[in-house]
Scaffold this motif. Structure first.
Motif, PDB file in Angstrom:
ATOM      1  N   SER A   1       0.832  -1.206   0.000  1.00 15.12           N
ATOM      2  CA  SER A   1       0.000   0.000   0.000  1.00 15.12           C
ATOM      3  C   SER A   1       0.866   1.256   0.000  1.00 15.12           C
ATOM      4  O   SER A   1       0.496   2.271  -0.604  1.00 15.12           O
ATOM      5  N   GLU A   2       2.022   1.191   0.634  1.00 13.78           N
ATOM      6  CA  GLU A   2       2.935   2.342   0.626  1.00 13.78           C
ATOM      7  C   GLU A   2       3.500   2.576  -0.779  1.00 13.78           C
ATOM      8  O   GLU A   2       3.621   3.715  -1.220  1.00 13.78           O
ATOM      9  N   ILE A   3       3.811   1.514  -1.500  1.00 14.78           N
ATOM     10  CA  ILE A   3       4.304   1.662  -2.874  1.00 14.78           C
ATOM     11  C   ILE A   3       3.228   2.305  -3.744  1.00 14.78           C
ATOM     12  O   ILE A   3       3.506   3.233  -4.511  1.00 14.78           O
ATOM     13  N   VAL A   4       1.990   1.832  -3.626  1.00 15.66           N
ATOM     14  CA  VAL A   4       0.893   2.400  -4.419  1.00 15.66           C
ATOM     15  C   VAL A   4       0.721   3.877  -4.081  1.00 15.66           C
ATOM     16  O   VAL A   4       0.539   4.715  -4.967  1.00 15.66           O
ATOM     17  N   ARG A   5       0.824   4.230  -2.805  1.00 13.73           N
ATOM     18  CA  ARG A   5       0.692   5.627  -2.392  1.00 13.73           C
ATOM     19  C   ARG A   5       1.842   6.469  -2.956  1.00 13.73           C
ATOM     20  O   ARG A   5       1.624   7.550  -3.491  1.00 13.73           O
TER      21      ARG A   5
ATOM     22  N   ALA B   1       5.007   9.578 -10.647  1.00 14.08           N
ATOM     23  CA  ALA B   1       6.006   8.638 -11.160  1.00 14.08           C
ATOM     24  C   ALA B   1       7.267   8.666 -10.300  1.00 14.08           C
ATOM     25  O   ALA B   1       7.753   9.740  -9.932  1.00 14.08           O
ATOM     26  N   GLN B   2       7.746   7.485  -9.962  1.00 15.69           N
ATOM     27  CA  GLN B   2       8.945   7.326  -9.141  1.00 15.69           C
ATOM     28  C   GLN B   2       9.829   6.268  -9.807  1.00 15.69           C
ATOM     29  O   GLN B   2       9.324   5.329 -10.407  1.00 15.69           O
ATOM     30  N   SER B   3      11.131   6.407  -9.630  1.00 15.18           N
ATOM     31  CA  SER B   3      12.007   5.326 -10.065  1.00 15.18           C
ATOM     32  C   SER B   3      11.978   4.235  -9.004  1.00 15.18           C
ATOM     33  O   SER B   3      11.630   4.484  -7.846  1.00 15.18           O
ATOM     34  N   VAL B   4      12.349   3.035  -9.396  1.00 11.99           N
ATOM     35  CA  VAL B   4      12.392   1.930  -8.440  1.00 11.99           C
ATOM     36  C   VAL B   4      13.381   2.253  -7.321  1.00 11.99           C
ATOM     37  O   VAL B   4      13.149   1.927  -6.159  1.00 11.99           O
ATOM     38  N   ALA B   5      14.473   2.940  -7.652  1.00 11.38           N
ATOM     39  CA  ALA B   5      15.458   3.330  -6.634  1.00 11.38           C
ATOM     40  C   ALA B   5      14.850   4.296  -5.620  1.00 11.38           C
ATOM     41  O   ALA B   5      15.111   4.179  -4.413  1.00 11.38           O
ATOM     42  N   GLU B   6      14.020   5.232  -6.084  1.00 11.62           N
ATOM     43  CA  GLU B   6      13.373   6.169  -5.165  1.00 11.62           C
ATOM     44  C   GLU B   6      12.395   5.440  -4.241  1.00 11.62           C
ATOM     45  O   GLU B   6      12.347   5.717  -3.039  1.00 11.62           O
ATOM     46  N   VAL B   7      11.649   4.509  -4.804  1.00 12.07           N
ATOM     47  CA  VAL B   7      10.713   3.739  -3.990  1.00 12.07           C
ATOM     48  C   VAL B   7      11.480   2.956  -2.930  1.00 12.07           C
ATOM     49  O   VAL B   7      11.102   2.932  -1.759  1.00 12.07           O
ATOM     50  N   SER B   8      12.577   2.357  -3.332  1.00  9.01           N
ATOM     51  CA  SER B   8      13.417   1.601  -2.408  1.00  9.01           C
ATOM     52  C   SER B   8      13.921   2.476  -1.272  1.00  9.01           C
ATOM     53  O   SER B   8      13.898   2.081  -0.103  1.00  9.01           O
ATOM     54  N   ALA B   9      14.346   3.682  -1.602  1.00 10.49           N
ATOM     55  CA  ALA B   9      14.850   4.605  -0.577  1.00 10.49           C
ATOM     56  C   ALA B   9      13.743   5.032   0.377  1.00 10.49           C
ATOM     57  O   ALA B   9      13.958   5.083   1.588  1.00 10.49           O
ATOM     58  N   HIS B  10      12.560   5.321  -0.160  1.00 10.45           N
ATOM     59  CA  HIS B  10      11.442   5.728   0.701  1.00 10.45           C
ATOM     60  C   HIS B  10      11.012   4.606   1.642  1.00 10.45           C
ATOM     61  O   HIS B  10      10.642   4.862   2.790  1.00 10.45           O
TER      62      HIS B  10
END
Length: 129
Positions: free
Chosen positions: A57-61, A66-75
């Protein structure tokens, strides 16, 4: 044991839930070739989220923009490999769209450009030096 309301992590020890538990022991994704620069964005309107884990749910939020996979990983503060698996799950479920970065052809480890004009301009610049 932790009391209700206390976080499940310790600053010194890190998270108590190990990455392999988040991915349910999987080390391979759903078959999508995801690079750390791959952009992911939430599909609107998207299907209902079937996963109960909070990371999904955090990834969907996060991916409303648009985010890079690296940004999602960092968040998420998760390893990149774990994030790729989770993002791949959401792509498979139709909750995320993705766009891989432009790829270059490589010849002996050196990127080969298809644009001859750029190469000629670089060569002209080198000759002027």
């Amino acid at each position: 044991m932790t009391d209700m309301g206390q976080p499940l992590f310790d600053d010194a020890a890190g998270p108590l839930v190990r990455p392999y538990a988040v991915t349910r022991g999987r080390t391979m994704g759903a078959g999508h070739e995801l690079d750390m620069l791959t952009l992911v964005v939430t599909v609107t309107p998207g299907p209902r989220l079937r996963y109960l884990e909070p990371e999904y749910s955090e990834i969907v939020r996060l991916c409303r923009d648009a985010q890079s996979v690296a940004e999602v990983s960092a968040h998420l503060n998760l390893p990149l490999a774990v994030t790729k698996i989770l993002v791949g799950d959401l792509i498979t479920e139709g909750l995320l769209n993705f766009r891989s970065p432009a790829t270059s052809d490589f010849d002996n480890g050196i990127a080969v450009s298809d644009d001859l004009n750029i190469l000629q301009a670089v060569l002209a610049g080198i000759r002027k030096l």
